[in-house]
Design an enzyme around this catalytic site. Structure first.
Site, PDB file in Angstrom:
ATOM      1  CD  GLU A  73      -1.880  -2.235   1.768  1.00 34.31           C
ATOM      2  OE1 GLU A  73      -0.650  -2.425   2.369  1.00 34.31           O
ATOM      3  OE2 GLU A  73      -2.686  -3.241   1.478  1.00 34.31           O
ATOM      4  CE1 TYR A 127       7.564   0.630  -3.577  1.00 34.55           C
ATOM      5  CE2 TYR A 127       5.636   2.173  -2.884  1.00 34.55           C
ATOM      6  CZ  TYR A 127       6.836   1.356  -2.511  1.00 34.55           C
ATOM      7  OH  TYR A 127       7.218   1.396  -1.206  1.00 34.55           O
TER       8      TYR A 127
HETATM    9  C1  LIG Z   1      10.675   5.932  -0.973  1.00 29.49           C
HETATM   10  C2  LIG Z   1      11.875   5.785  -0.694  1.00 29.49           C
HETATM   11  C3  LIG Z   1      11.996   4.613   0.168  1.00 29.49           C
HETATM   12  C4  LIG Z   1      12.862   5.834  -1.991  1.00 29.49           C
HETATM   13  O1  LIG Z   1      14.138   5.558  -1.591  1.00 29.49           O
HETATM   14  P1  LIG Z   1      15.306   6.645  -2.262  1.00 29.49           P
HETATM   15  O2  LIG Z   1      16.550   6.168  -2.039  1.00 29.49           O
HETATM   16  O3  LIG Z   1      14.814   7.985  -1.841  1.00 29.49           O
HETATM   17  O4  LIG Z   1      14.856   6.097  -3.743  1.00 29.49           O
HETATM   18  P2  LIG Z   1      15.742   6.215  -4.990  1.00 29.49           P
HETATM   19  O5  LIG Z   1      16.940   7.435  -4.976  1.00 29.49           O
HETATM   20  O6  LIG Z   1      16.470   4.922  -5.191  1.00 29.49           O
HETATM   21  O7  LIG Z   1      14.923   6.760  -6.290  1.00 29.49           O
HETATM   22  C5  LIG Z   1      14.125   5.642  -6.780  1.00 29.49           C
HETATM   23  C6  LIG Z   1      13.126   6.202  -7.671  1.00 29.49           C
HETATM   24  O8  LIG Z   1      12.050   6.940  -6.794  1.00 29.49           O
HETATM   25  C7  LIG Z   1      11.603   8.022  -7.305  1.00 29.49           C
HETATM   26  N1  LIG Z   1      12.463   9.232  -6.553  1.00 29.49           N
HETATM   27  C8  LIG Z   1      13.050   9.089  -5.414  1.00 29.49           C
HETATM   28  N2  LIG Z   1      13.509  10.371  -4.768  1.00 29.49           N
HETATM   29  C9  LIG Z   1      13.007  11.095  -5.545  1.00 29.49           C
HETATM   30  C10 LIG Z   1      12.842  12.768  -5.713  1.00 29.49           C
HETATM   31  N3  LIG Z   1      13.571  13.465  -4.673  1.00 29.49           N
HETATM   32  N4  LIG Z   1      12.151  13.277  -6.745  1.00 29.49           N
HETATM   33  C11 LIG Z   1      11.603  12.226  -7.583  1.00 29.49           C
HETATM   34  N5  LIG Z   1      11.518  11.092  -7.539  1.00 29.49           N
HETATM   35  C12 LIG Z   1      12.024  10.648  -6.771  1.00 29.49           C
HETATM   36  C13 LIG Z   1      12.103   8.232  -8.752  1.00 29.49           C
HETATM   37  O9  LIG Z   1      11.347   7.740  -9.576  1.00 29.49           O
HETATM   38  C14 LIG Z   1      13.562   7.191  -8.334  1.00 29.49           C
HETATM   39  O10 LIG Z   1      14.024   6.791  -9.613  1.00 29.49           O
HETATM   40  P3  LIG Z   1      14.930   7.865 -10.675  1.00 29.49           P
HETATM   41  O11 LIG Z   1      16.071   8.410  -9.893  1.00 29.49           O
HETATM   42  O12 LIG Z   1      15.364   6.670 -11.844  1.00 29.49           O
HETATM   43  O13 LIG Z   1      14.202   9.006 -11.190  1.00 29.49           O
HETATM   44  C15 LIG Z   1      12.388   6.968   0.245  1.00 29.49           C
HETATM   45  O14 LIG Z   1      12.191   8.092  -0.197  1.00 29.49           O
HETATM   46  C16 LIG Z   1      11.720   6.927   1.646  1.00 29.49           C
HETATM   47  O15 LIG Z   1      12.528   6.371   2.620  1.00 29.49           O
HETATM   48  N6  LIG Z   1      10.641   7.818   2.049  1.00 29.49           N
HETATM   49  C17 LIG Z   1      10.069   7.682   3.366  1.00 29.49           C
HETATM   50  C18 LIG Z   1       9.548   6.663   3.736  1.00 29.49           C
HETATM   51  C19 LIG Z   1       8.442   6.156   2.605  1.00 29.49           C
HETATM   52  O16 LIG Z   1       7.767   6.919   2.188  1.00 29.49           O
HETATM   53  N7  LIG Z   1       8.415   4.663   2.220  1.00 29.49           N
HETATM   54  C20 LIG Z   1       7.460   4.278   1.106  1.00 29.49           C
HETATM   55  C21 LIG Z   1       6.142   3.874   1.985  1.00 29.49           C
HETATM   56  S1  LIG Z   1       5.137   3.092   0.714  1.00 29.49           S
END
Ligand SMILES: CC(C)(COP(=O)(O)OP(=O)(O)OC[C@H]1O[C@@H](n2cnc3c(N)ncnc32)[C@H](O)[C@@H]1OP(=O)(O)O)[C@@H](O)C(=O)NCCC(=O)NCCS
Length: 160
Positions: free
Chosen positions: A114, A126
């Site tokens: 979710e 995702y």
């Molecule tokens: C969601 C989360 C796990 C992603 O981890 P992350 O290390 O920041 O993500 P990545 O750097 O690997 O980015 C993966 C993809 O996510 C998206 N993304 C991540 N950060 C982004 C940003 N600042 N702006 C836009 N897209 C972003 C993009 O699609 C990116 O792919 P790309 O770099 O090829 O464009 C992280 O932001 C997080 O911990 N968020 C808080 C907790 C949360 O919301 N968890 C998910 C609950 S469902």
């Protein structure tokens, strides 16, 4: 289970099962990245329930964690988070890839989760992995004002 995966701009990440002694670090990251965080008790319960609790470490520092519940050929990603200062550098995508490969080895066919409609970064991640929306769970999450729906997503691990 232990693996070291690397991308060019990141130091190597060590993926390992979380242990009880990691729970305080997990809960500290959780409280810093979510407006409505899980409690440390939620994480301890996940460990006790036998959920697959994985952490990612860089040079001994916990920087990410995920909780996955599996049942038969299905898995549910209950939580995934990357510490704020490591976000946006590819850790989340690397972690999800690691989890998917691990689940495939366990013959898991579907991965569900979710996500809040307002969580655009997570939704983009995702989308990139090919998750599809399977449903909408009304008023699933607490929100600053009232409740927020959840998008229910699924990824067929056998497709790619
Ligand atoms: C969601 C989360 C796990 C992603 O981890 P992350 O290390 O920041 O993500 P990545 O750097 O690997 O980015 C993966 C993809 O996510 C998206 N993304 C991540 N950060 C982004 C940003 N600042 N702006 C836009 N897209 C972003 C993009 O699609 C990116 O792919 P790309 O770099 O090829 O464009 C992280 O932001 C997080 O911990 N968020 C808080 C907790 C949360 O919301 N968890 C998910 C609950 S469902």
């Amino acid at each position: 289970m232990s693996a070291v995966l690397a991308v060019p701009q990141l130091p190597p990440i060590q993926w390992q099962p979380l242990r009880e002694e990691d729970m305080a670090d997990v809960a500290a990251i959780e409280a810093s990245v979510y407006v409505f965080p899980w409690t440390i008790g939620n994480f301890r319960d996940s460990l006790l329930s036998g959920y697959q609790c994985t952490g990612g470490w860089i040079q001994g520092e916990l920087i990410a964690y995920a909780i996955v519940m599996t049942a038969l050929e299905e898995a549910h990603l209950l939580n995934i988070a990357v510490a704020s200062r490591w976000q946006g550098r590819g850790v989340g995508a690397l972690f999800l890839q690691h989890l998917i490969e691990d689940l495939r080895k366990q013959q898991i066919e579907m991965l569900y989760l979710e996500v809040r409609p307002s969580n655009t970064h997570a939704r983009q991640m995702y989308d990139r992995f090919g998750f599809r929306q399977l449903g909408l769970r009304r008023d699933y999450y607490p929100a600053v004002t009232g409740r927020e729906d959840a998008l229910f997503l699924g990824l067929n691990l056998g497709e790619n």
